[in-house]
Write a protein that holds these residues in place. Structure first.
Motif, PDB file in Angstrom:
ATOM      1  N   UNK A 170      -2.951   4.667  -1.240  1.00  0.00           N
ATOM      2  CA  UNK A 170      -1.762   4.101  -1.890  1.00  0.00           C
ATOM      3  C   UNK A 170      -0.561   4.543  -1.061  1.00  0.00           C
ATOM      4  N   UNK A 171      -0.013   3.635  -0.284  1.00  0.00           N
ATOM      5  CA  UNK A 171       1.150   3.988   0.531  1.00  0.00           C
ATOM      6  C   UNK A 171       2.338   4.350  -0.354  1.00  0.00           C
ATOM      7  N   UNK A 172       3.152   5.294   0.122  1.00  0.00           N
ATOM      8  CA  UNK A 172       4.403   5.606  -0.557  1.00  0.00           C
ATOM      9  C   UNK A 172       5.349   4.408  -0.516  1.00  0.00           C
ATOM     10  N   UNK A 173       6.296   4.401  -1.425  1.00  0.00           N
ATOM     11  CA  UNK A 173       7.433   3.504  -1.323  1.00  0.00           C
ATOM     12  C   UNK A 173       8.596   4.239  -0.687  1.00  0.00           C
ATOM     13  N   UNK A 174       9.580   3.484  -0.219  1.00  0.00           N
ATOM     14  CA  UNK A 174      10.792   4.123   0.301  1.00  0.00           C
ATOM     15  C   UNK A 174      12.055   3.500  -0.282  1.00  0.00           C
ATOM     16  N   UNK A 175      11.886   2.514  -1.155  1.00  0.00           N
ATOM     17  CA  UNK A 175      13.037   1.776  -1.670  1.00  0.00           C
ATOM     18  C   UNK A 175      13.873   2.556  -2.676  1.00  0.00           C
ATOM     19  N   UNK A 287      15.030   3.925   8.007  1.00  0.00           N
ATOM     20  CA  UNK A 287      14.896   2.538   8.476  1.00  0.00           C
ATOM     21  C   UNK A 287      15.363   1.542   7.434  1.00  0.00           C
ATOM     22  N   UNK A 288      15.020   1.771   6.164  1.00  0.00           N
ATOM     23  CA  UNK A 288      15.408   0.804   5.139  1.00  0.00           C
ATOM     24  C   UNK A 288      16.925   0.811   4.916  1.00  0.00           C
ATOM     25  N   UNK A 289      17.585   1.891   5.339  1.00  0.00           N
ATOM     26  CA  UNK A 289      19.042   1.967   5.267  1.00  0.00           C
ATOM     27  C   UNK A 289      19.707   1.468   6.545  1.00  0.00           C
ATOM     28  N   UNK A 348       7.168  -1.299   2.038  1.00  0.00           N
ATOM     29  CA  UNK A 348       6.683  -0.125   1.315  1.00  0.00           C
ATOM     30  C   UNK A 348       7.544   0.094   0.076  1.00  0.00           C
ATOM     31  N   UNK A 349       7.085  -0.421  -1.070  1.00  0.00           N
ATOM     32  CA  UNK A 349       7.846  -0.305  -2.309  1.00  0.00           C
ATOM     33  C   UNK A 349       7.048   0.479  -3.350  1.00  0.00           C
ATOM     34  N   UNK A 374       7.096  -8.416  -6.675  1.00  0.00           N
ATOM     35  CA  UNK A 374       7.639  -7.399  -5.793  1.00  0.00           C
ATOM     36  C   UNK A 374       8.495  -7.962  -4.673  1.00  0.00           C
ATOM     37  N   UNK A 375       8.095  -9.129  -4.103  1.00  0.00           N
ATOM     38  CA  UNK A 375       8.870  -9.686  -3.016  1.00  0.00           C
ATOM     39  C   UNK A 375      10.242 -10.132  -3.496  1.00  0.00           C
TER      40      UNK A 375
END
Length: 380
Positions: A170-175, A287-289, A348-349, A374-375
């Motif tokens: 289960x990948x982490x989210x970063x949002x 990166x998301x920022x 990655x959410x 999610x999208x």
């Protein structure tokens, strides 16, 4: 459907990256159950913590229950092994922070990495022995093992912690960082100029490999730039361990989420020279920022950052100098890395992670008419 209990031992200590993952995943799970039809009510979900727990997470409906005779370090360990399995005896237990009771067989345990095997010098002897004893037992007694990357799964299999068929990624989210209102004034207040500094995590753990950044910033080609380190390790901490800290390194200490977001937004780059990472959340947060990332091609970093981050050899300082100089000299490259980084990190959410966890817990989560997937939610 059985009640669900989350192991809340993480609420007894100041939050680290692993604890942040636990809290964000539980928050996302709560949002998912509230917004979608499911086979469980949140009255059947609880976080159970020792009576010494001081932190109070802002869950809307999930109860935090403090219970058990053992509390306070180091007595949280017997609490986890003795109290918790009894408290959660009729529930499905979810452990999200590398550890859990070995005698609760209806449980899922998230083991983030195999660092105690890969980089033993990063940990104390007692910590290593405890993890090496308990984690393989959890691999045998837990219903399933969760981890945060394909890389970590491979390493857990390699070191005999659990067989591959028992491990789910289960990948982490970063949002979560998008929810922070950046403290933009913190950058100027710290004496920093936009895009004239490189940001990195301040850690003395050997696998974090901060030495290569010190060596890079000792190069005269980077004399006009600043290396900014955030976290608990100070200049004196590094110097006491024999590190040579160049004069263009700035330590900002422990900072809050709003200050960190501002530092990431205005940095020239985020540097992650780790020789191994079970996931690598800080580069994705940057990166998301819109902050370009430079990573070592090690551990799970290439898996999660993909082609959207520049890469430099973890043992070659001049490669870090060259990558940093290329970003400083080329506005088009900076713009490209910002855009590709945002696109990659948006994959990655926490919503995606919560859906996968809900599936493993046996919940049939169905979208209601008109609900955003999610999208859609990510694009807002």
């Amino acid at each position: 459907m059985k009640p669900i209990v989350f192991n809340g031992k993480f609420l007894t200590v100041a939050p680290t990256g692993v604890h942040r993952v636990a809290e964000e995943l539980i928050h996302a799970f709560e949002r998912l159950v509230i917004s979608r039809r499911s086979a469980i009510e949140l009255s059947d979900v609880a976080v159970v913590a020792p009576t010494s727990a001081q932190r109070k997470p802002s869950f809307s409906m999930i109860r935090v229950i403090k219970r058990g005779f053992a509390s306070g370090l180091p007595r949280e360990y017997p609490w986890e092994q003795i109290n918790l399995p009894w408290i959660a005896r009729n529930a499905l237990l979810v452990n999200l922070c590398n550890m859990g009771p070995v005698f609760h067989f209806d449980s899922l345990t998230m083991i983030h990495d195999a660092q105690v095997y890969l980089t033993p010098a990063s940990y104390s002897l007692g910590f290593k022995l405890w993890y090496r004893l308990i984690q393989p037992l959890l691999g045998r007694t837990s219903r399933g093992i969760l981890t945060v990357s394909e890389y970590s799964k491979e390493q857990l299999v390699r070191y005999g912690v659990a067989p591959a068929e028992k491990i789910t990624v289960i990948h982490n989210g970063c949002d979560h960082v998008l929810a922070n209102a950046p403290a933009h004034g913190f950058v100027a207040a710290s004496g920093l100029d936009e895009e004239r500094y490189v940001l990195a995590l301040s850690s003395t753990q050997s696998h974090k490999n901060i030495r290569v950044l010190f060596q890079a910033f000792a190069d005269q080609r980077l004399a006009h730039l600043t290396l900014v380190l955030f976290g608990s390790a100070s200049k004196s901490t590094f110097e006491s361990l024999g590190f040579e800290v160049p004069p263009n390194v700035r330590f900002v200490g422990r900072i809050d989420d709003a200050e960190l977001a501002a530092l990431m937004i205005h940095a020239l780059a985020f540097a992650c020279p780790s020789t191994t990472e079970g996931f690598g959340l800080p580069p994705l947060e940057a990166m998301i920022l819109g902050c370009p990332a430079i990573i070592a091609p090690c551990g799970a970093l290439p898996e999660v950052c993909g082609d959207a981050a520049l890469q430099a050899d973890p043992h070659t300082p001049h490669e870090w100098v060259e990558k940093i100089m290329s970003l400083a000299a080329d506005p088009k490259l900076r713009a490209h890395m910002r855009e590709s980084g945002r696109h990659q990190a948006a994959l990655f959410t926490w919503d995606t992670a919560a859906r996968k966890l809900a599936h493993l817990l046996g919940l049939n989560v169905v979208d209601r008419p008109g609900d955003a997937g999610p999208t859609d939610m990510q694009s807002r």
